[in-house]
Design an enzyme around this catalytic site. Structure first.
Site: not given
Ligand code: GLN
Length: 544
Positions: A381, A506, A508
């Site tokens: 992310c 994600h 994970e």
């Molecule tokens: N801040 C980034 C976004 O909103 C990444 C979000 C995250 O890492 N969950 O796209």
């Protein structure tokens, strides 16, 4: 419908979530269909707006619910995916009650905690039981008995136990048995007090799970049994474990499975843990060791990255290696030469998700090291978005490349706000959330790792890779190898690197003890291979 309630006494943070998950696993090992529901008595509607420093990681479910991190434990222990109705909060319950009141559903009655709020709670639990088809629903009550906020929930559970009748509900109370004084005496008084508190609201515990640093002696068990009115076989000692996945077997060894199935009138069967035990044996054995750097801004509170830590545990128990996680505070990193030197020697690196501008420079610096030193890298992310920014700055020579999250008016917005986010001014539940389909490029590294060309992964973000930079990225070797149905960039991989992958989603959240996530696994394998090569080079005799 059978219900097992897990409450907590004395202090919070006793590992009620692990106890609940382990009880679930224990029943599941007996072929009983189970599910778990978490009650969070706070007023937030969900965990999405909560600071990871206060509450740890926000766990995202397939349906896009931003849930308490215990839902992650449930999914990992049960090997089942859950939905948003499995996380009740005071916020959700009150919202439902108030909506009904506004609609006129209460037909002019005064709306009260009892019966309306408690009724809503009971309805929610029954709905989960019905929708999931589970024979046993485990309900974990967050917080500590005696908290004002949890009162309506405990009252609802008391009412439910009366409605379901004898033999349908078990109350497991988790408490702390501290060890104090120079001779290390185990103290039962706090347990006695918290059980009294529970009794005062009409709940009699059927089992006590005593947490503490060491196993309880038989006399301490006997004492708790006497004072708290539970048979001695229902006083269970769960001392701290090196690995949480040991807990089901710790419970099993004390006969909890038999006791619980008898209490609830369930069939008594031999438990079958299948691959769970192999996983534990492999984990305990360990093997060649690697050090994985995790670079983030919430490193003070490990719970903020819980699912990542667990994913590495899953790799250790699958691959038979020993994984040391080395945490780097991204804010401190640029001005800490010792940390930088150590980071350079890492066997692999992970930059997890994050928000805002704090600590961004340290992440970029770390990614540059991974990219230029051929250290296996996984960016998740924000760690994926940062990898794109680092590449744009240092390879494409766009020194101002940035995300508009950090620099709204940057000259080179390589990461920018998702189009649909522009119309949103509300924070709760408004990100791009939950399971989304991702098409992988056939023949790419990532498709090879998953061994398929289509995957579903969970998301939580507001920003994305700006499509107008893709051509330049690809020409310079950073390839887009995964795209969403609506053509957003989901995966980036560097062709000239042994393992350099960034993913917008994600992974994970989907790693399980019995099925380590392919990306983590592949990164660990890449790290082991790199280390093996490096050590065989070092061991080779110098040429004459
Ligand atoms: N801040 C980034 C976004 O909103 C990444 C979000 C995250 O890492 N969950 O796209």
């Amino acid at each position: 419908m059978k219900v097992v309630v897990v409450s907590g006494g004395v202090i919070s943070g006793l590992g009620k979530g692990i106890t609940t998950s382990s009880l679930g696993r224990l029943l599941k090992a007996r072929g009983i269909a189970v599910t778990i529901l978490k009650i969070d008595p706070y007023l937030n509607v969900d965990a999405g707006t909560m600071n990871p420093y206060q509450h740890g990681e926000v766990f995202v479910l397939d349906d896009g619910t931003e849930a308490d991190l215990d839902l992650g434990n449930y999914e990992r222990f049960l090997g089942q995916s859950l939905v948003g109705t499995h996380n009740l909060t005071t916020g959700k319950i009150y919202r439902a009650v108030i909506e009904k009141e506004r609609r006129g559903d209460y037909l002019g009655n005064t709306v009260q905690i009892i019966p309306h709020v408690t009724g809503e709670i009971k309805r929610s639990i029954r709905d989960v039981a019905q929708a999931s088809g589970a024979e046993v629903v485990l309900v974990e009550v967050g917080g500590t008995v005696g908290d004002i906020e949890s009162m309506p929930f405990l009252e609802a559970l008391r009412e439910l136990s009366y409605e379901l009748g004898e033999g349908h509900m078990a109350f497991v109370h988790t408490t702390l048995v501290p060890v104090v004084g120079p001779v290390g005496e185990a103290k039962t008084k706090p347990t006695q007090h918290s059980v009294r508190e529970l009794r005062a609201i009409g709940i009699r515990p059927t089992m006590i799970v005593a947490r503490g640093p060491a196993p309880l002696s038989p006399d301490i068990k006997a004492k708790i049994s006497l004072f708290c009115d539970v048979p001695p076989e229902a006083v269970i000692s769960v001392p701290d474990q090196p690995l949480i996945y040991e807990v089901p077997l710790v419970l099993e060894a004390q006969g909890v499975g038999t006791h619980l199935t008898r209490l609830l009138g369930l069939p008594e069967r031999e438990p079958d843990y299948g691959r769970w035990k192999t996983f534990l044996e492999t984990y305990r054995r360990g093997g060649p060791s690697i050090e994985v750097a995790v670079v983030g801004k919430y490193t003070e509170l490990r719970d903020a990255y819980l699912s990542h830590t667990e994913a590495f545990h899953h790799c250790q128990g699958t691959l038979g290696c020993t994984i040391h996680l080395q945490w780097y505070d991204s804010e401190d990193l640029p001005r800490n030469p010792a940390a930088l030197a150590r980071l350079n020697r890492s066997d692999a690196m992970l930059v997890p998700g994050g928000f805002g501008s704090r600590g961004v420079d340290g992440k970029l610096l770390a990614i540059e090291i991974a990219r230029t030193k051929n250290i296996p890298y996984l960016g998740v992310c924000y760690g994926f978005q940062m990898a794109a920014i680092e590449f744009a700055r240092n390879v494409l020579k766009l020194p101002e490349a940035n995300t508009t999250e950090v620099e709204p008016h940057t000259h080179d917005p390589v990461v920018c706000l998702l189009e649909e986010q522009k119309a949103t001014d509300r924070m709760g539940g408004t990100m791009r959330l939950g399971a989304q389909r991702v098409a992988l490029t056939p023949g790419s590294k990532v498709a090879g790792i998953y061994d398929r060309n289509e995957i579903w992964e969970r998301h939580r973000h507001r920003y994305e890779i700006n499509p107008s930079y893709i051509e330049r990225f690809e020409a310079a070797g950073l390839k887009v190898t995964g795209r969403s149905v609506d053509d957003r960039v989901e995966v980036l991989e560097l062709s000239e690197h042994p393992f350099f992958l960034g993913v917008q989603y994600h992974p994970e959240f989907l790693s399980r003890p019995e099925a380590a996530h392919p990306l983590y696994r592949a990164m660990v394998v890449a790290a082991l291979e790199r280390k093996e090569v490096a050590s065989s080079v070092a061991a080779a005799p110098a040429r004459a």
